[in-house]
Structure formats: structure tokens, C-alpha cells
Enzyme design. Sequence first.
Site, PDB file in Angstrom:
ATOM      1  N   LYS A  22      -2.694  49.487  36.259  1.00 54.12           N
ATOM      2  CA  LYS A  22      -3.377  48.197  37.284  1.00 54.12           C
ATOM      3  C   LYS A  22      -4.235  49.192  38.552  1.00 54.12           C
ATOM      4  CE  LYS A  22       0.164  45.766  40.130  1.00 54.12           C
ATOM      5  NZ  LYS A  22       0.001  45.838  41.892  1.00 54.12           N
ATOM      6  N   ARG A  27      -9.340  49.947  40.707  1.00 59.88           N
ATOM      7  CA  ARG A  27      -9.988  50.620  41.060  1.00 59.88           C
ATOM      8  C   ARG A  27     -11.154  50.889  40.924  1.00 59.88           C
ATOM      9  NH1 ARG A  27      -5.535  52.682  42.955  1.00 59.88           N
ATOM     10  NH2 ARG A  27      -5.180  53.807  44.183  1.00 59.88           N
ATOM     11  N   ARG A 122       2.490  41.928  55.582  1.00 54.01           N
ATOM     12  CA  ARG A 122       2.692  43.509  55.361  1.00 54.01           C
ATOM     13  C   ARG A 122       1.964  44.089  56.609  1.00 54.01           C
ATOM     14  NH1 ARG A 122       1.770  45.008  48.835  1.00 54.01           N
ATOM     15  NH2 ARG A 122       1.930  47.102  50.180  1.00 54.01           N
ATOM     16  N   SER A 166      -0.596  57.250  51.389  1.00 55.42           N
ATOM     17  CA  SER A 166      -0.934  56.092  51.501  1.00 55.42           C
ATOM     18  C   SER A 166      -2.331  56.581  50.669  1.00 55.42           C
ATOM     19  CB  SER A 166      -0.733  54.754  51.971  1.00 55.42           C
ATOM     20  OG  SER A 166      -1.447  54.046  51.974  1.00 55.42           O
ATOM     21  N   GLN A 168      -3.533  54.275  48.846  1.00 54.79           N
ATOM     22  CA  GLN A 168      -4.920  53.068  49.555  1.00 54.79           C
ATOM     23  C   GLN A 168      -5.209  53.066  49.668  1.00 54.79           C
ATOM     24  OE1 GLN A 168      -2.196  49.591  49.665  1.00 54.79           O
ATOM     25  NE2 GLN A 168      -1.279  49.296  47.222  1.00 54.79           N
ATOM     26  N   ASP A 318       6.706  52.916  43.568  1.00 53.66           N
ATOM     27  CA  ASP A 318       6.515  52.210  42.866  1.00 53.66           C
ATOM     28  C   ASP A 318       8.491  52.189  41.982  1.00 53.66           C
ATOM     29  OD1 ASP A 318       4.379  51.024  44.175  1.00 53.66           O
ATOM     30  OD2 ASP A 318       2.957  51.321  42.406  1.00 53.66           O
ATOM     31  N   LYS A 345       6.406  47.134  51.617  1.00 52.15           N
ATOM     32  CA  LYS A 345       5.574  46.820  49.909  1.00 52.15           C
ATOM     33  C   LYS A 345       5.422  45.772  49.951  1.00 52.15           C
ATOM     34  CE  LYS A 345       4.747  50.510  48.986  1.00 52.15           C
ATOM     35  NZ  LYS A 345       3.333  51.502  48.403  1.00 52.15           N
ATOM     36  N   ARG A 349      11.324  46.895  50.245  1.00 52.55           N
ATOM     37  CA  ARG A 349      12.463  47.416  49.134  1.00 52.55           C
ATOM     38  C   ARG A 349      13.525  47.698  49.082  1.00 52.55           C
ATOM     39  NH1 ARG A 349       6.831  49.160  45.016  1.00 52.55           N
ATOM     40  NH2 ARG A 349       6.866  47.255  44.835  1.00 52.55           N
ATOM     41  N   ARG A 394       8.749  43.816  41.380  1.00 48.65           N
ATOM     42  CA  ARG A 394       9.651  45.199  40.555  1.00 48.65           C
ATOM     43  C   ARG A 394      10.666  45.211  41.355  1.00 48.65           C
ATOM     44  NH1 ARG A 394       5.508  48.466  39.320  1.00 48.65           N
ATOM     45  NH2 ARG A 394       3.265  48.038  40.389  1.00 48.65           N
TER      46      ARG A 394
END
Length: 440
Positions: A22, A27, A122, A166, A168, A318, A345, A349, A394
Site C-alpha cells: 500500500k 507513493r 488525526r 514518521s 509519511q 503497523d 493512527k 491503537r 488493522r
Amino acid sequence: MNQFYSKHSNSLNGVVEVPGDKSISQRILILGSLAIGTTKIKGISYSEDANNLIKNLKLLGVKIIKQKTSAIVRGVGIGGLSPTTKKLYMGNSGTATRLMLGALCNQDFEVKFVGDKSLSNRNMYELIKPLRQMGVKINCKNNKLPITIKGFNETIPIIYDQKIPSAQIKSAILIASLNSPGLTTIIENTPTRNHTEILLRKIGAKIQIKRFKKKKIIKITGQKELKAKNISIAGDPSAASIIGSAVLITPESEIKIMKVNINKTRTTFFNILKKMNAKINISNKKRISNEQVGDITFKSSNLKGVHLGKETVANMIDEIPIFSVLAAFAKGNSSFSGGNELRNKESDRIKSLYEGLTTCKIKVKKKNDGLQITGNKKVNITRDVKIKTYCDHRIAMAFLVMGLASKKKIIIDNVNCIKTSFPNFVTIMKDIGANFSKKN
Ligand code: S3P
């Protein structure tokens, strides 16, 4: 309405493939859009996250043709996206949101980003801060979506010393720097997944990476044209982790997962599994599109507990939900700490896992940045339990795996969220023998 359950399964067997990674799919869709020429992507994951991203790139003037497991992207060049008056609906995807915010830094028009309930909760502060330093205008309340961004032609180069690991945010800054007149430097104190760097180098960005002790220093010079290249994407290691974990806790089981991405920044969980005594073996290693790929075999195992620190957690962020479920079946105690980021997340979580495990009568202690879990090979759930997923794919998959070793049903409140990352999860699991069913 979308309730779904899993229950004791006898054995899981077969040879399977999981969807394309993913992170790489998202990307290359974005980088292919910013390149000059046509990018053919083989093995793309058409998860809900990728589908939303494609719709948004199309709204911004990129031509994308979807085929069964491939895509063709006709790039418009850096700064070549077209304005849209429509809002960009990012669904559930933090990755697509952050990377697209990066891409829109190089555009001299205003765009509004919105998302689903989980994404809108978030916090984006850690990205908003450096993007503002790069001269980009960002409007939002409490650093959350909806966010309006207005970039400009040339972002200001910055030096970014990343305190919270991170991938991201690193990737968003790299993308935002593509039209900077000069050198942007990112210091990664804890290196994270490096797919953006690999792809950028492949398509001709001027990017230099140096290691300094445990740190990684990335330097990128902007205003270098990107040239489209064809890319093949191997299976998503995070998806493989879920199926593999199901096999580990189910007796008399063996599964081979073909062509999985085994980039070192993604295999921390597999290394931890080995420490837990898991029977896992990687074979047929090769290189595809500058990424390491291999086939992974998982066999039923007697797991033992393990303790994870901050750096390990950052590199299996993850996989913490499925790790926590495995820990419940392992001999002795397990724990993880230093996972503050887990609270930001798709759900918080630490909270979702604590609640879910407690509902399943697993002994678990909550800390600010982690959990301590007391394992028991024979997890004994005496009546059907219902797990709140908080729309987190998840969490949903991890607890469905837990149910495979339970005499009673583990019911999740929403199976739909799994589509955001792994649309054929239920089909694959049923094919290999999992006792999964819709709850009427
Ligand atoms: C991702 C990075 C990770 C991960 C997410 C995908 C990516 O997030 O949790 O699922 O594709 O870059 P962070 O970078 O915020 O840790």
C-alpha cells in the site's frame, strides 16, 4: 450491520499472494503524477485508500487508467497539477493525505482536504509545522482535517530534524521540496520505511542519503525534472504479517506467501517473530524495481513472549495490533513501549488494543506509550465477545485472527474498514480454511 466474526479453525494451508504494498502504491501514484512521461505500475493495490487517491489525482488533472492489477499514470510534471473547486476526499488514509499535502505545496492554488471520521480525528501538526516553514499557507482547526492548503511555485528549502519517527512526514517534506530552489535536508533520528527515497532516486530526483551512527541524513535538491519509469510492486509485508500470524497460532498449518516486499525497513516484525520462536522462513529472494522481494513460509508455532522498545515499535508500527494478539498466545509476558505515535493512527491503537484484549479476558496492563500482555497458549474465551474496531482496519484484522483460536465467536463491529488496506482479506482467509462469517 457490518458485523463479522471468526471462530476456531482446524488448520490453514495453501500458497497465496497478498495485494501490492500500500505504501509503494500510494507513493508511485503521486510521484508518477509529478513525473514527465507515462508510468506503468504493475501489482498495484486497489485498496479503498488507493482508489480515493486516484479519484483525487484525476480531479487535479492527472490521467490515470486502471487495469486489473496495474495502472497507467500520465504525469503532468512538478507543479503541473490543475486547480479544482471540489474538495479532496481522502477517506481513511493518513499516508495519502500527508503525501498529497506535500504535492500541493508546489501549486499556486487553494485546495481543501477532507476525510472520514477516523482521519478527521488525526493530528497533522507534525507535518503542518515544517510545511509552514517552507512558506505554504495552511488553514485548519486544531491541526485536523478539514485542511485548506495554498502552496506556491517555489517552496523554501528547510533543514528538518525529525524527532518523532514518521515515514509519511519525511515523504511529504521530500515531495514538497521537489520545486525548492536549493537543498532540503531531513535528519531521521530513527530511520523509517524508505520507499519514497528509493522511488525518487529511480525517477531521477537529486537525492543523497548518508548514515551517521543510527541516523539517516537525506539531502534533496529541488527543481530537477522527474522522469517516469515503470514500477512493479511486490506484496504488502503488513498484509502478509496478518495472514502469517493466523497460521502461527493455528495447529497443523502451513502457508507460503509469494512475492512479498522484504525491504529491511519493513521486516522488523518478521525478525521479532523469529525471536518469539515462530517458524518462519524467507526464500527465493530477489530484487524488483529496486526493492527486495521474497517468498515467506509460516508454520504453526509455540510462541514465547518478547519485549519491544521504542525503535522496534517505530519500525513495526503497523504490526503492533497483530503482535499484541500473538502476545496473548505466547508463553510468558510480552510488552511494547515508546509507542506514543500509536495513539495517532487510524484509531488510538493503545486504547483499542487494551479494550479488545480485555474483552477477550487477556491479562493486559496499559501504559501511556504501550501495553504489557500476559500470554497463555490456550486462550480461553468462554462466551462470544464483541470487539470495537473504531474503523481501524488493522484492529479489525488482528481480532479476526484472534478468533481463529477461540471456541467462541469473536465478533468485530465493522468489517468494512478492512477494505481500506486489504480488500480481499476475507476471501483469502476463507480460501486457506479460516472460519469467518458475516453476522446476521
Ligand atoms: C506509512 C507510514 C506509517 C504507517 C502507515 C503507512 C507510509 O505511518 O503507519 O500505515 O506509507 O509512509 P507514519 O509514517 O505516520 O509512522
